[in-house]
Design a protein around this motif. Structure first.
Motif, PDB file in Angstrom:
ATOM      1  N   LEU A 177       0.845  -1.192   0.000  1.00  0.00           N
ATOM      2  CA  LEU A 177       0.000   0.000   0.000  1.00  0.00           C
ATOM      3  C   LEU A 177       0.880   1.241   0.000  1.00  0.00           C
ATOM      4  CD1 LEU A 177      -2.605  -1.061   2.695  1.00  0.00           C
ATOM      5  CD2 LEU A 177      -3.211  -0.402   0.382  1.00  0.00           C
ATOM      6  N   LEU A 178       0.405   2.312  -0.615  1.00  0.00           N
ATOM      7  CA  LEU A 178       1.135   3.581  -0.684  1.00  0.00           C
ATOM      8  C   LEU A 178       0.444   4.627   0.176  1.00  0.00           C
ATOM      9  CD1 LEU A 178       3.388   5.266  -2.223  1.00  0.00           C
ATOM     10  CD2 LEU A 178       1.545   5.917  -3.784  1.00  0.00           C
ATOM     11  N   PHE A 179       1.228   5.364   0.984  1.00  0.00           N
ATOM     12  CA  PHE A 179       0.680   6.421   1.826  1.00  0.00           C
ATOM     13  C   PHE A 179       1.511   7.690   1.671  1.00  0.00           C
ATOM     14  CE2 PHE A 179      -0.807   2.589   3.922  1.00  0.00           C
ATOM     15  CZ  PHE A 179      -2.119   2.900   4.231  1.00  0.00           C
ATOM     16  N   PRO A 180       0.867   8.838   1.419  1.00  0.00           N
ATOM     17  CA  PRO A 180       1.605  10.097   1.397  1.00  0.00           C
ATOM     18  C   PRO A 180       2.103  10.446   2.794  1.00  0.00           C
ATOM     19  CG  PRO A 180      -0.562  10.318   0.357  1.00  0.00           C
ATOM     20  CD  PRO A 180      -0.558   9.020   1.088  1.00  0.00           C
ATOM     21  N   VAL A 181       3.230  11.122   2.874  1.00  0.00           N
ATOM     22  CA  VAL A 181       3.782  11.606   4.129  1.00  0.00           C
ATOM     23  C   VAL A 181       3.571  13.115   4.178  1.00  0.00           C
ATOM     24  CG1 VAL A 181       5.879  11.926   5.487  1.00  0.00           C
ATOM     25  CG2 VAL A 181       5.489   9.768   4.300  1.00  0.00           C
ATOM     26  N   SER A 182       2.978  13.600   5.259  1.00  0.00           N
ATOM     27  CA  SER A 182       2.721  15.031   5.412  1.00  0.00           C
ATOM     28  C   SER A 182       3.818  15.664   6.247  1.00  0.00           C
ATOM     29  CB  SER A 182       1.367  15.264   6.084  1.00  0.00           C
ATOM     30  OG  SER A 182       0.325  14.720   5.311  1.00  0.00           O
ATOM     31  N   GLY A 183       4.618  16.507   5.639  1.00  0.00           N
ATOM     32  CA  GLY A 183       5.672  17.207   6.365  1.00  0.00           C
ATOM     33  C   GLY A 183       6.652  16.249   6.984  1.00  0.00           C
ATOM     34  N   SER A 184       7.018  16.506   8.229  1.00  0.00           N
ATOM     35  CA  SER A 184       7.975  15.657   8.944  1.00  0.00           C
ATOM     36  C   SER A 184       7.308  14.877  10.052  1.00  0.00           C
ATOM     37  CB  SER A 184       9.105  16.510   9.538  1.00  0.00           C
ATOM     38  OG  SER A 184       8.575  17.478  10.430  1.00  0.00           O
ATOM     39  N   ALA A 225       4.403  13.468  -7.915  1.00  0.00           N
ATOM     40  CA  ALA A 225       5.555  13.824  -7.101  1.00  0.00           C
ATOM     41  C   ALA A 225       5.123  14.050  -5.656  1.00  0.00           C
ATOM     42  CB  ALA A 225       6.223  15.075  -7.663  1.00  0.00           C
ATOM     43  N   GLY A 226       6.029  13.765  -4.737  1.00  0.00           N
ATOM     44  CA  GLY A 226       5.742  13.930  -3.320  1.00  0.00           C
ATOM     45  C   GLY A 226       6.609  13.013  -2.493  1.00  0.00           C
ATOM     46  N   THR A 227       6.324  12.952  -1.199  1.00  0.00           N
ATOM     47  CA  THR A 227       7.036  12.060  -0.293  1.00  0.00           C
ATOM     48  C   THR A 227       6.062  10.999   0.204  1.00  0.00           C
ATOM     49  OG1 THR A 227       8.490  13.856   0.402  1.00  0.00           O
ATOM     50  CG2 THR A 227       8.437  11.902   1.804  1.00  0.00           C
ATOM     51  N   TYR A 228       6.507   9.749   0.179  1.00  0.00           N
ATOM     52  CA  TYR A 228       5.613   8.626   0.460  1.00  0.00           C
ATOM     53  C   TYR A 228       6.305   7.588   1.334  1.00  0.00           C
ATOM     54  CZ  TYR A 228       3.122  10.504  -3.617  1.00  0.00           C
ATOM     55  OH  TYR A 228       2.459  11.317  -4.494  1.00  0.00           O
ATOM     56  N   ARG A 229       5.495   6.681   1.838  1.00  0.00           N
ATOM     57  CA  ARG A 229       5.980   5.449   2.449  1.00  0.00           C
ATOM     58  C   ARG A 229       5.131   4.295   1.927  1.00  0.00           C
ATOM     59  NH1 ARG A 229       6.440   5.757   8.804  1.00  0.00           N
ATOM     60  NH2 ARG A 229       7.879   4.031   8.513  1.00  0.00           N
ATOM     61  N   LEU A 230       5.726   3.115   1.934  1.00  0.00           N
ATOM     62  CA  LEU A 230       5.022   1.904   1.536  1.00  0.00           C
ATOM     63  C   LEU A 230       4.751   1.054   2.772  1.00  0.00           C
ATOM     64  CD1 LEU A 230       7.167   0.963  -1.598  1.00  0.00           C
ATOM     65  CD2 LEU A 230       4.863   1.967  -1.624  1.00  0.00           C
ATOM     66  N   GLN A 231       3.581   0.483   2.820  1.00  0.00           N
ATOM     67  CA  GLN A 231       3.257  -0.476   3.869  1.00  0.00           C
ATOM     68  C   GLN A 231       3.139  -1.856   3.225  1.00  0.00           C
ATOM     69  OE1 GLN A 231      -0.730  -0.893   5.443  1.00  0.00           O
ATOM     70  NE2 GLN A 231       0.019  -0.895   7.532  1.00  0.00           N
ATOM     71  N   PHE A 232       3.765  -2.835   3.854  1.00  0.00           N
ATOM     72  CA  PHE A 232       3.751  -4.206   3.356  1.00  0.00           C
ATOM     73  C   PHE A 232       2.999  -5.089   4.347  1.00  0.00           C
ATOM     74  CE2 PHE A 232       7.641  -2.129   1.884  1.00  0.00           C
ATOM     75  CZ  PHE A 232       7.500  -2.272   0.506  1.00  0.00           C
ATOM     76  N   ASP A 236      10.987   3.209   4.771  1.00  0.00           N
ATOM     77  CA  ASP A 236      11.373   4.566   5.139  1.00  0.00           C
ATOM     78  C   ASP A 236      10.708   5.535   4.167  1.00  0.00           C
ATOM     79  OD1 ASP A 236      13.009   3.573   7.135  1.00  0.00           O
ATOM     80  OD2 ASP A 236      14.821   3.625   5.887  1.00  0.00           O
ATOM     81  N   PRO A 237      10.535   6.811   4.564  1.00  0.00           N
ATOM     82  CA  PRO A 237      10.015   7.794   3.609  1.00  0.00           C
ATOM     83  C   PRO A 237      10.960   7.941   2.413  1.00  0.00           C
ATOM     84  CG  PRO A 237       9.934   8.643   5.859  1.00  0.00           C
ATOM     85  CD  PRO A 237      10.743   7.395   5.907  1.00  0.00           C
ATOM     86  N   PHE A 238      10.396   8.119   1.232  1.00  0.00           N
ATOM     87  CA  PHE A 238      11.204   8.342   0.035  1.00  0.00           C
ATOM     88  C   PHE A 238      10.487   9.353  -0.851  1.00  0.00           C
ATOM     89  CE2 PHE A 238       8.253   4.991  -0.958  1.00  0.00           C
ATOM     90  CZ  PHE A 238       7.882   5.201  -2.281  1.00  0.00           C
TER      91      PHE A 238
END
Length: 270
Positions: free
Chosen positions: A88-95, A194-201, A225-227
């Motif tokens: 699954l893909l999740f956007p990362v908001s800020g830090s 484009a953006g910063t994301y994390r993957l959940q497995f 990790d965020p990428f």
């Protein structure tokens, strides 16, 4: 798609940004470890022809609590073809996203940008951001192709820490030599914005549905990790392939596209 997978990875929309409830694992021996982390990607187009794989390709490994390499039963578990890992893909908001993939928290999500558990593009809520093969079958090898970077299986002798490297160093190093391993290799993932994301497995075994007739539990989870996903003009280029990726391709995982030393494109730092 095996029966029940769609319900596990595609939840009904939530009225609040709180994460969906998780089904407790009934198999505490199972652990997932992100062996190769994604570092960057170039945003791809909306069509299937424009594929820009996440680089390097995420590689997830299954680990067993108190694994015994001399036990045929344990080896049989690693070779079970009914295992599947979904992504699954999740956007990362800020830090605000947690830095540890094993944290219980999840990245912040905008409920208007996510539907049925899948991140979606701002300009078209019907278009999922993540494309490619989001379900992977296990790839078993008799000996880890990169034992120097291999984790040790967790041990109940060291319950004070869930670290994958618990225990005396001489025991850790010896246990990784000629150790069998099972990987889930996501060589065909692309992201459309484009953006910063994390993957959940999420680790599942569709055999549990066949054997029991009950709903399929999630046996283990892990976060990348965020990428960063870059616009085309800013993408820094592909990295050289890792020893692990080269070894897995030589052992038969032909879907991996490897690049030898110095053959990566770009060479800017992420």
């Amino acid at each position: 798609m095996p029966h029940g997978f769609d319900k596990l990875l595609h939840h009904e929309p939530e009225s609040s940004p709180s994460p969906p409830p998780r089904q407790k694992s009934t198999q505490s021996r199972y652990h997932l470890h992100v062996r190769q982390q994604p570092l960057a990607a170039r945003a791809c187009g909306a069509g299937d022809r424009d594929r820009r794989p996440v680089d390097p390709p995420p590689i997830v490994q299954i680990l067993l609590l108190d694994f015994d390499s001399e036990s045929q039963d344990d080896r049989d578990i690693l070779q079970d073809p009914r295992f599947t890992v979904g992504c699954l893909l999740f956007p990362v908001s800020g830090s605000s996203a947690p830095s540890n993939p094993q944290d219980d928290q999840e990245p912040e999500r905008d409920s208007e940008r996510e539907k049925d558990g899948v991140a979606r593009a701002d300009d078209d809520l019907s278009t999922p951001l993540l494309s490619g093969k989001a379900f992977m079958s296990p790839f078993y090898v008799d000996a880890d192709p990169d034992p120097n970077s291999a984790p040790t299986h967790p041990s109940s002798e060291y319950p004070q820490s869930p670290s994958l490297t618990s225990g005396p160093s001489n025991l850790r190093n010896a246990s990784k030599l000629h150790q069998p391993a099972t990987f889930f290799i996501f060589a065909d993932l692309s992201i459309r914005s484009a953006g910063t994301y994390r993957l959940q497995f999420r680790l599942m075994n569709w055999g549990s549905v066949e054997d029991t007739g009950q709903s399929m539990p999630i046996l283990a989870e892990a976060w990348s990790d965020p990428f960063r996903v870059y616009p085309a003009k800013d993408f820094p280029g592909m990295q050289d392939s890792s020893i692990l990726a080269e070894g897995l391709k030589e052992l038969g995982f032909v879907e991996l596209k490897t690049r030898g030393k110095g053959k990566g494109k770009g060479r800017k730092r992420y």
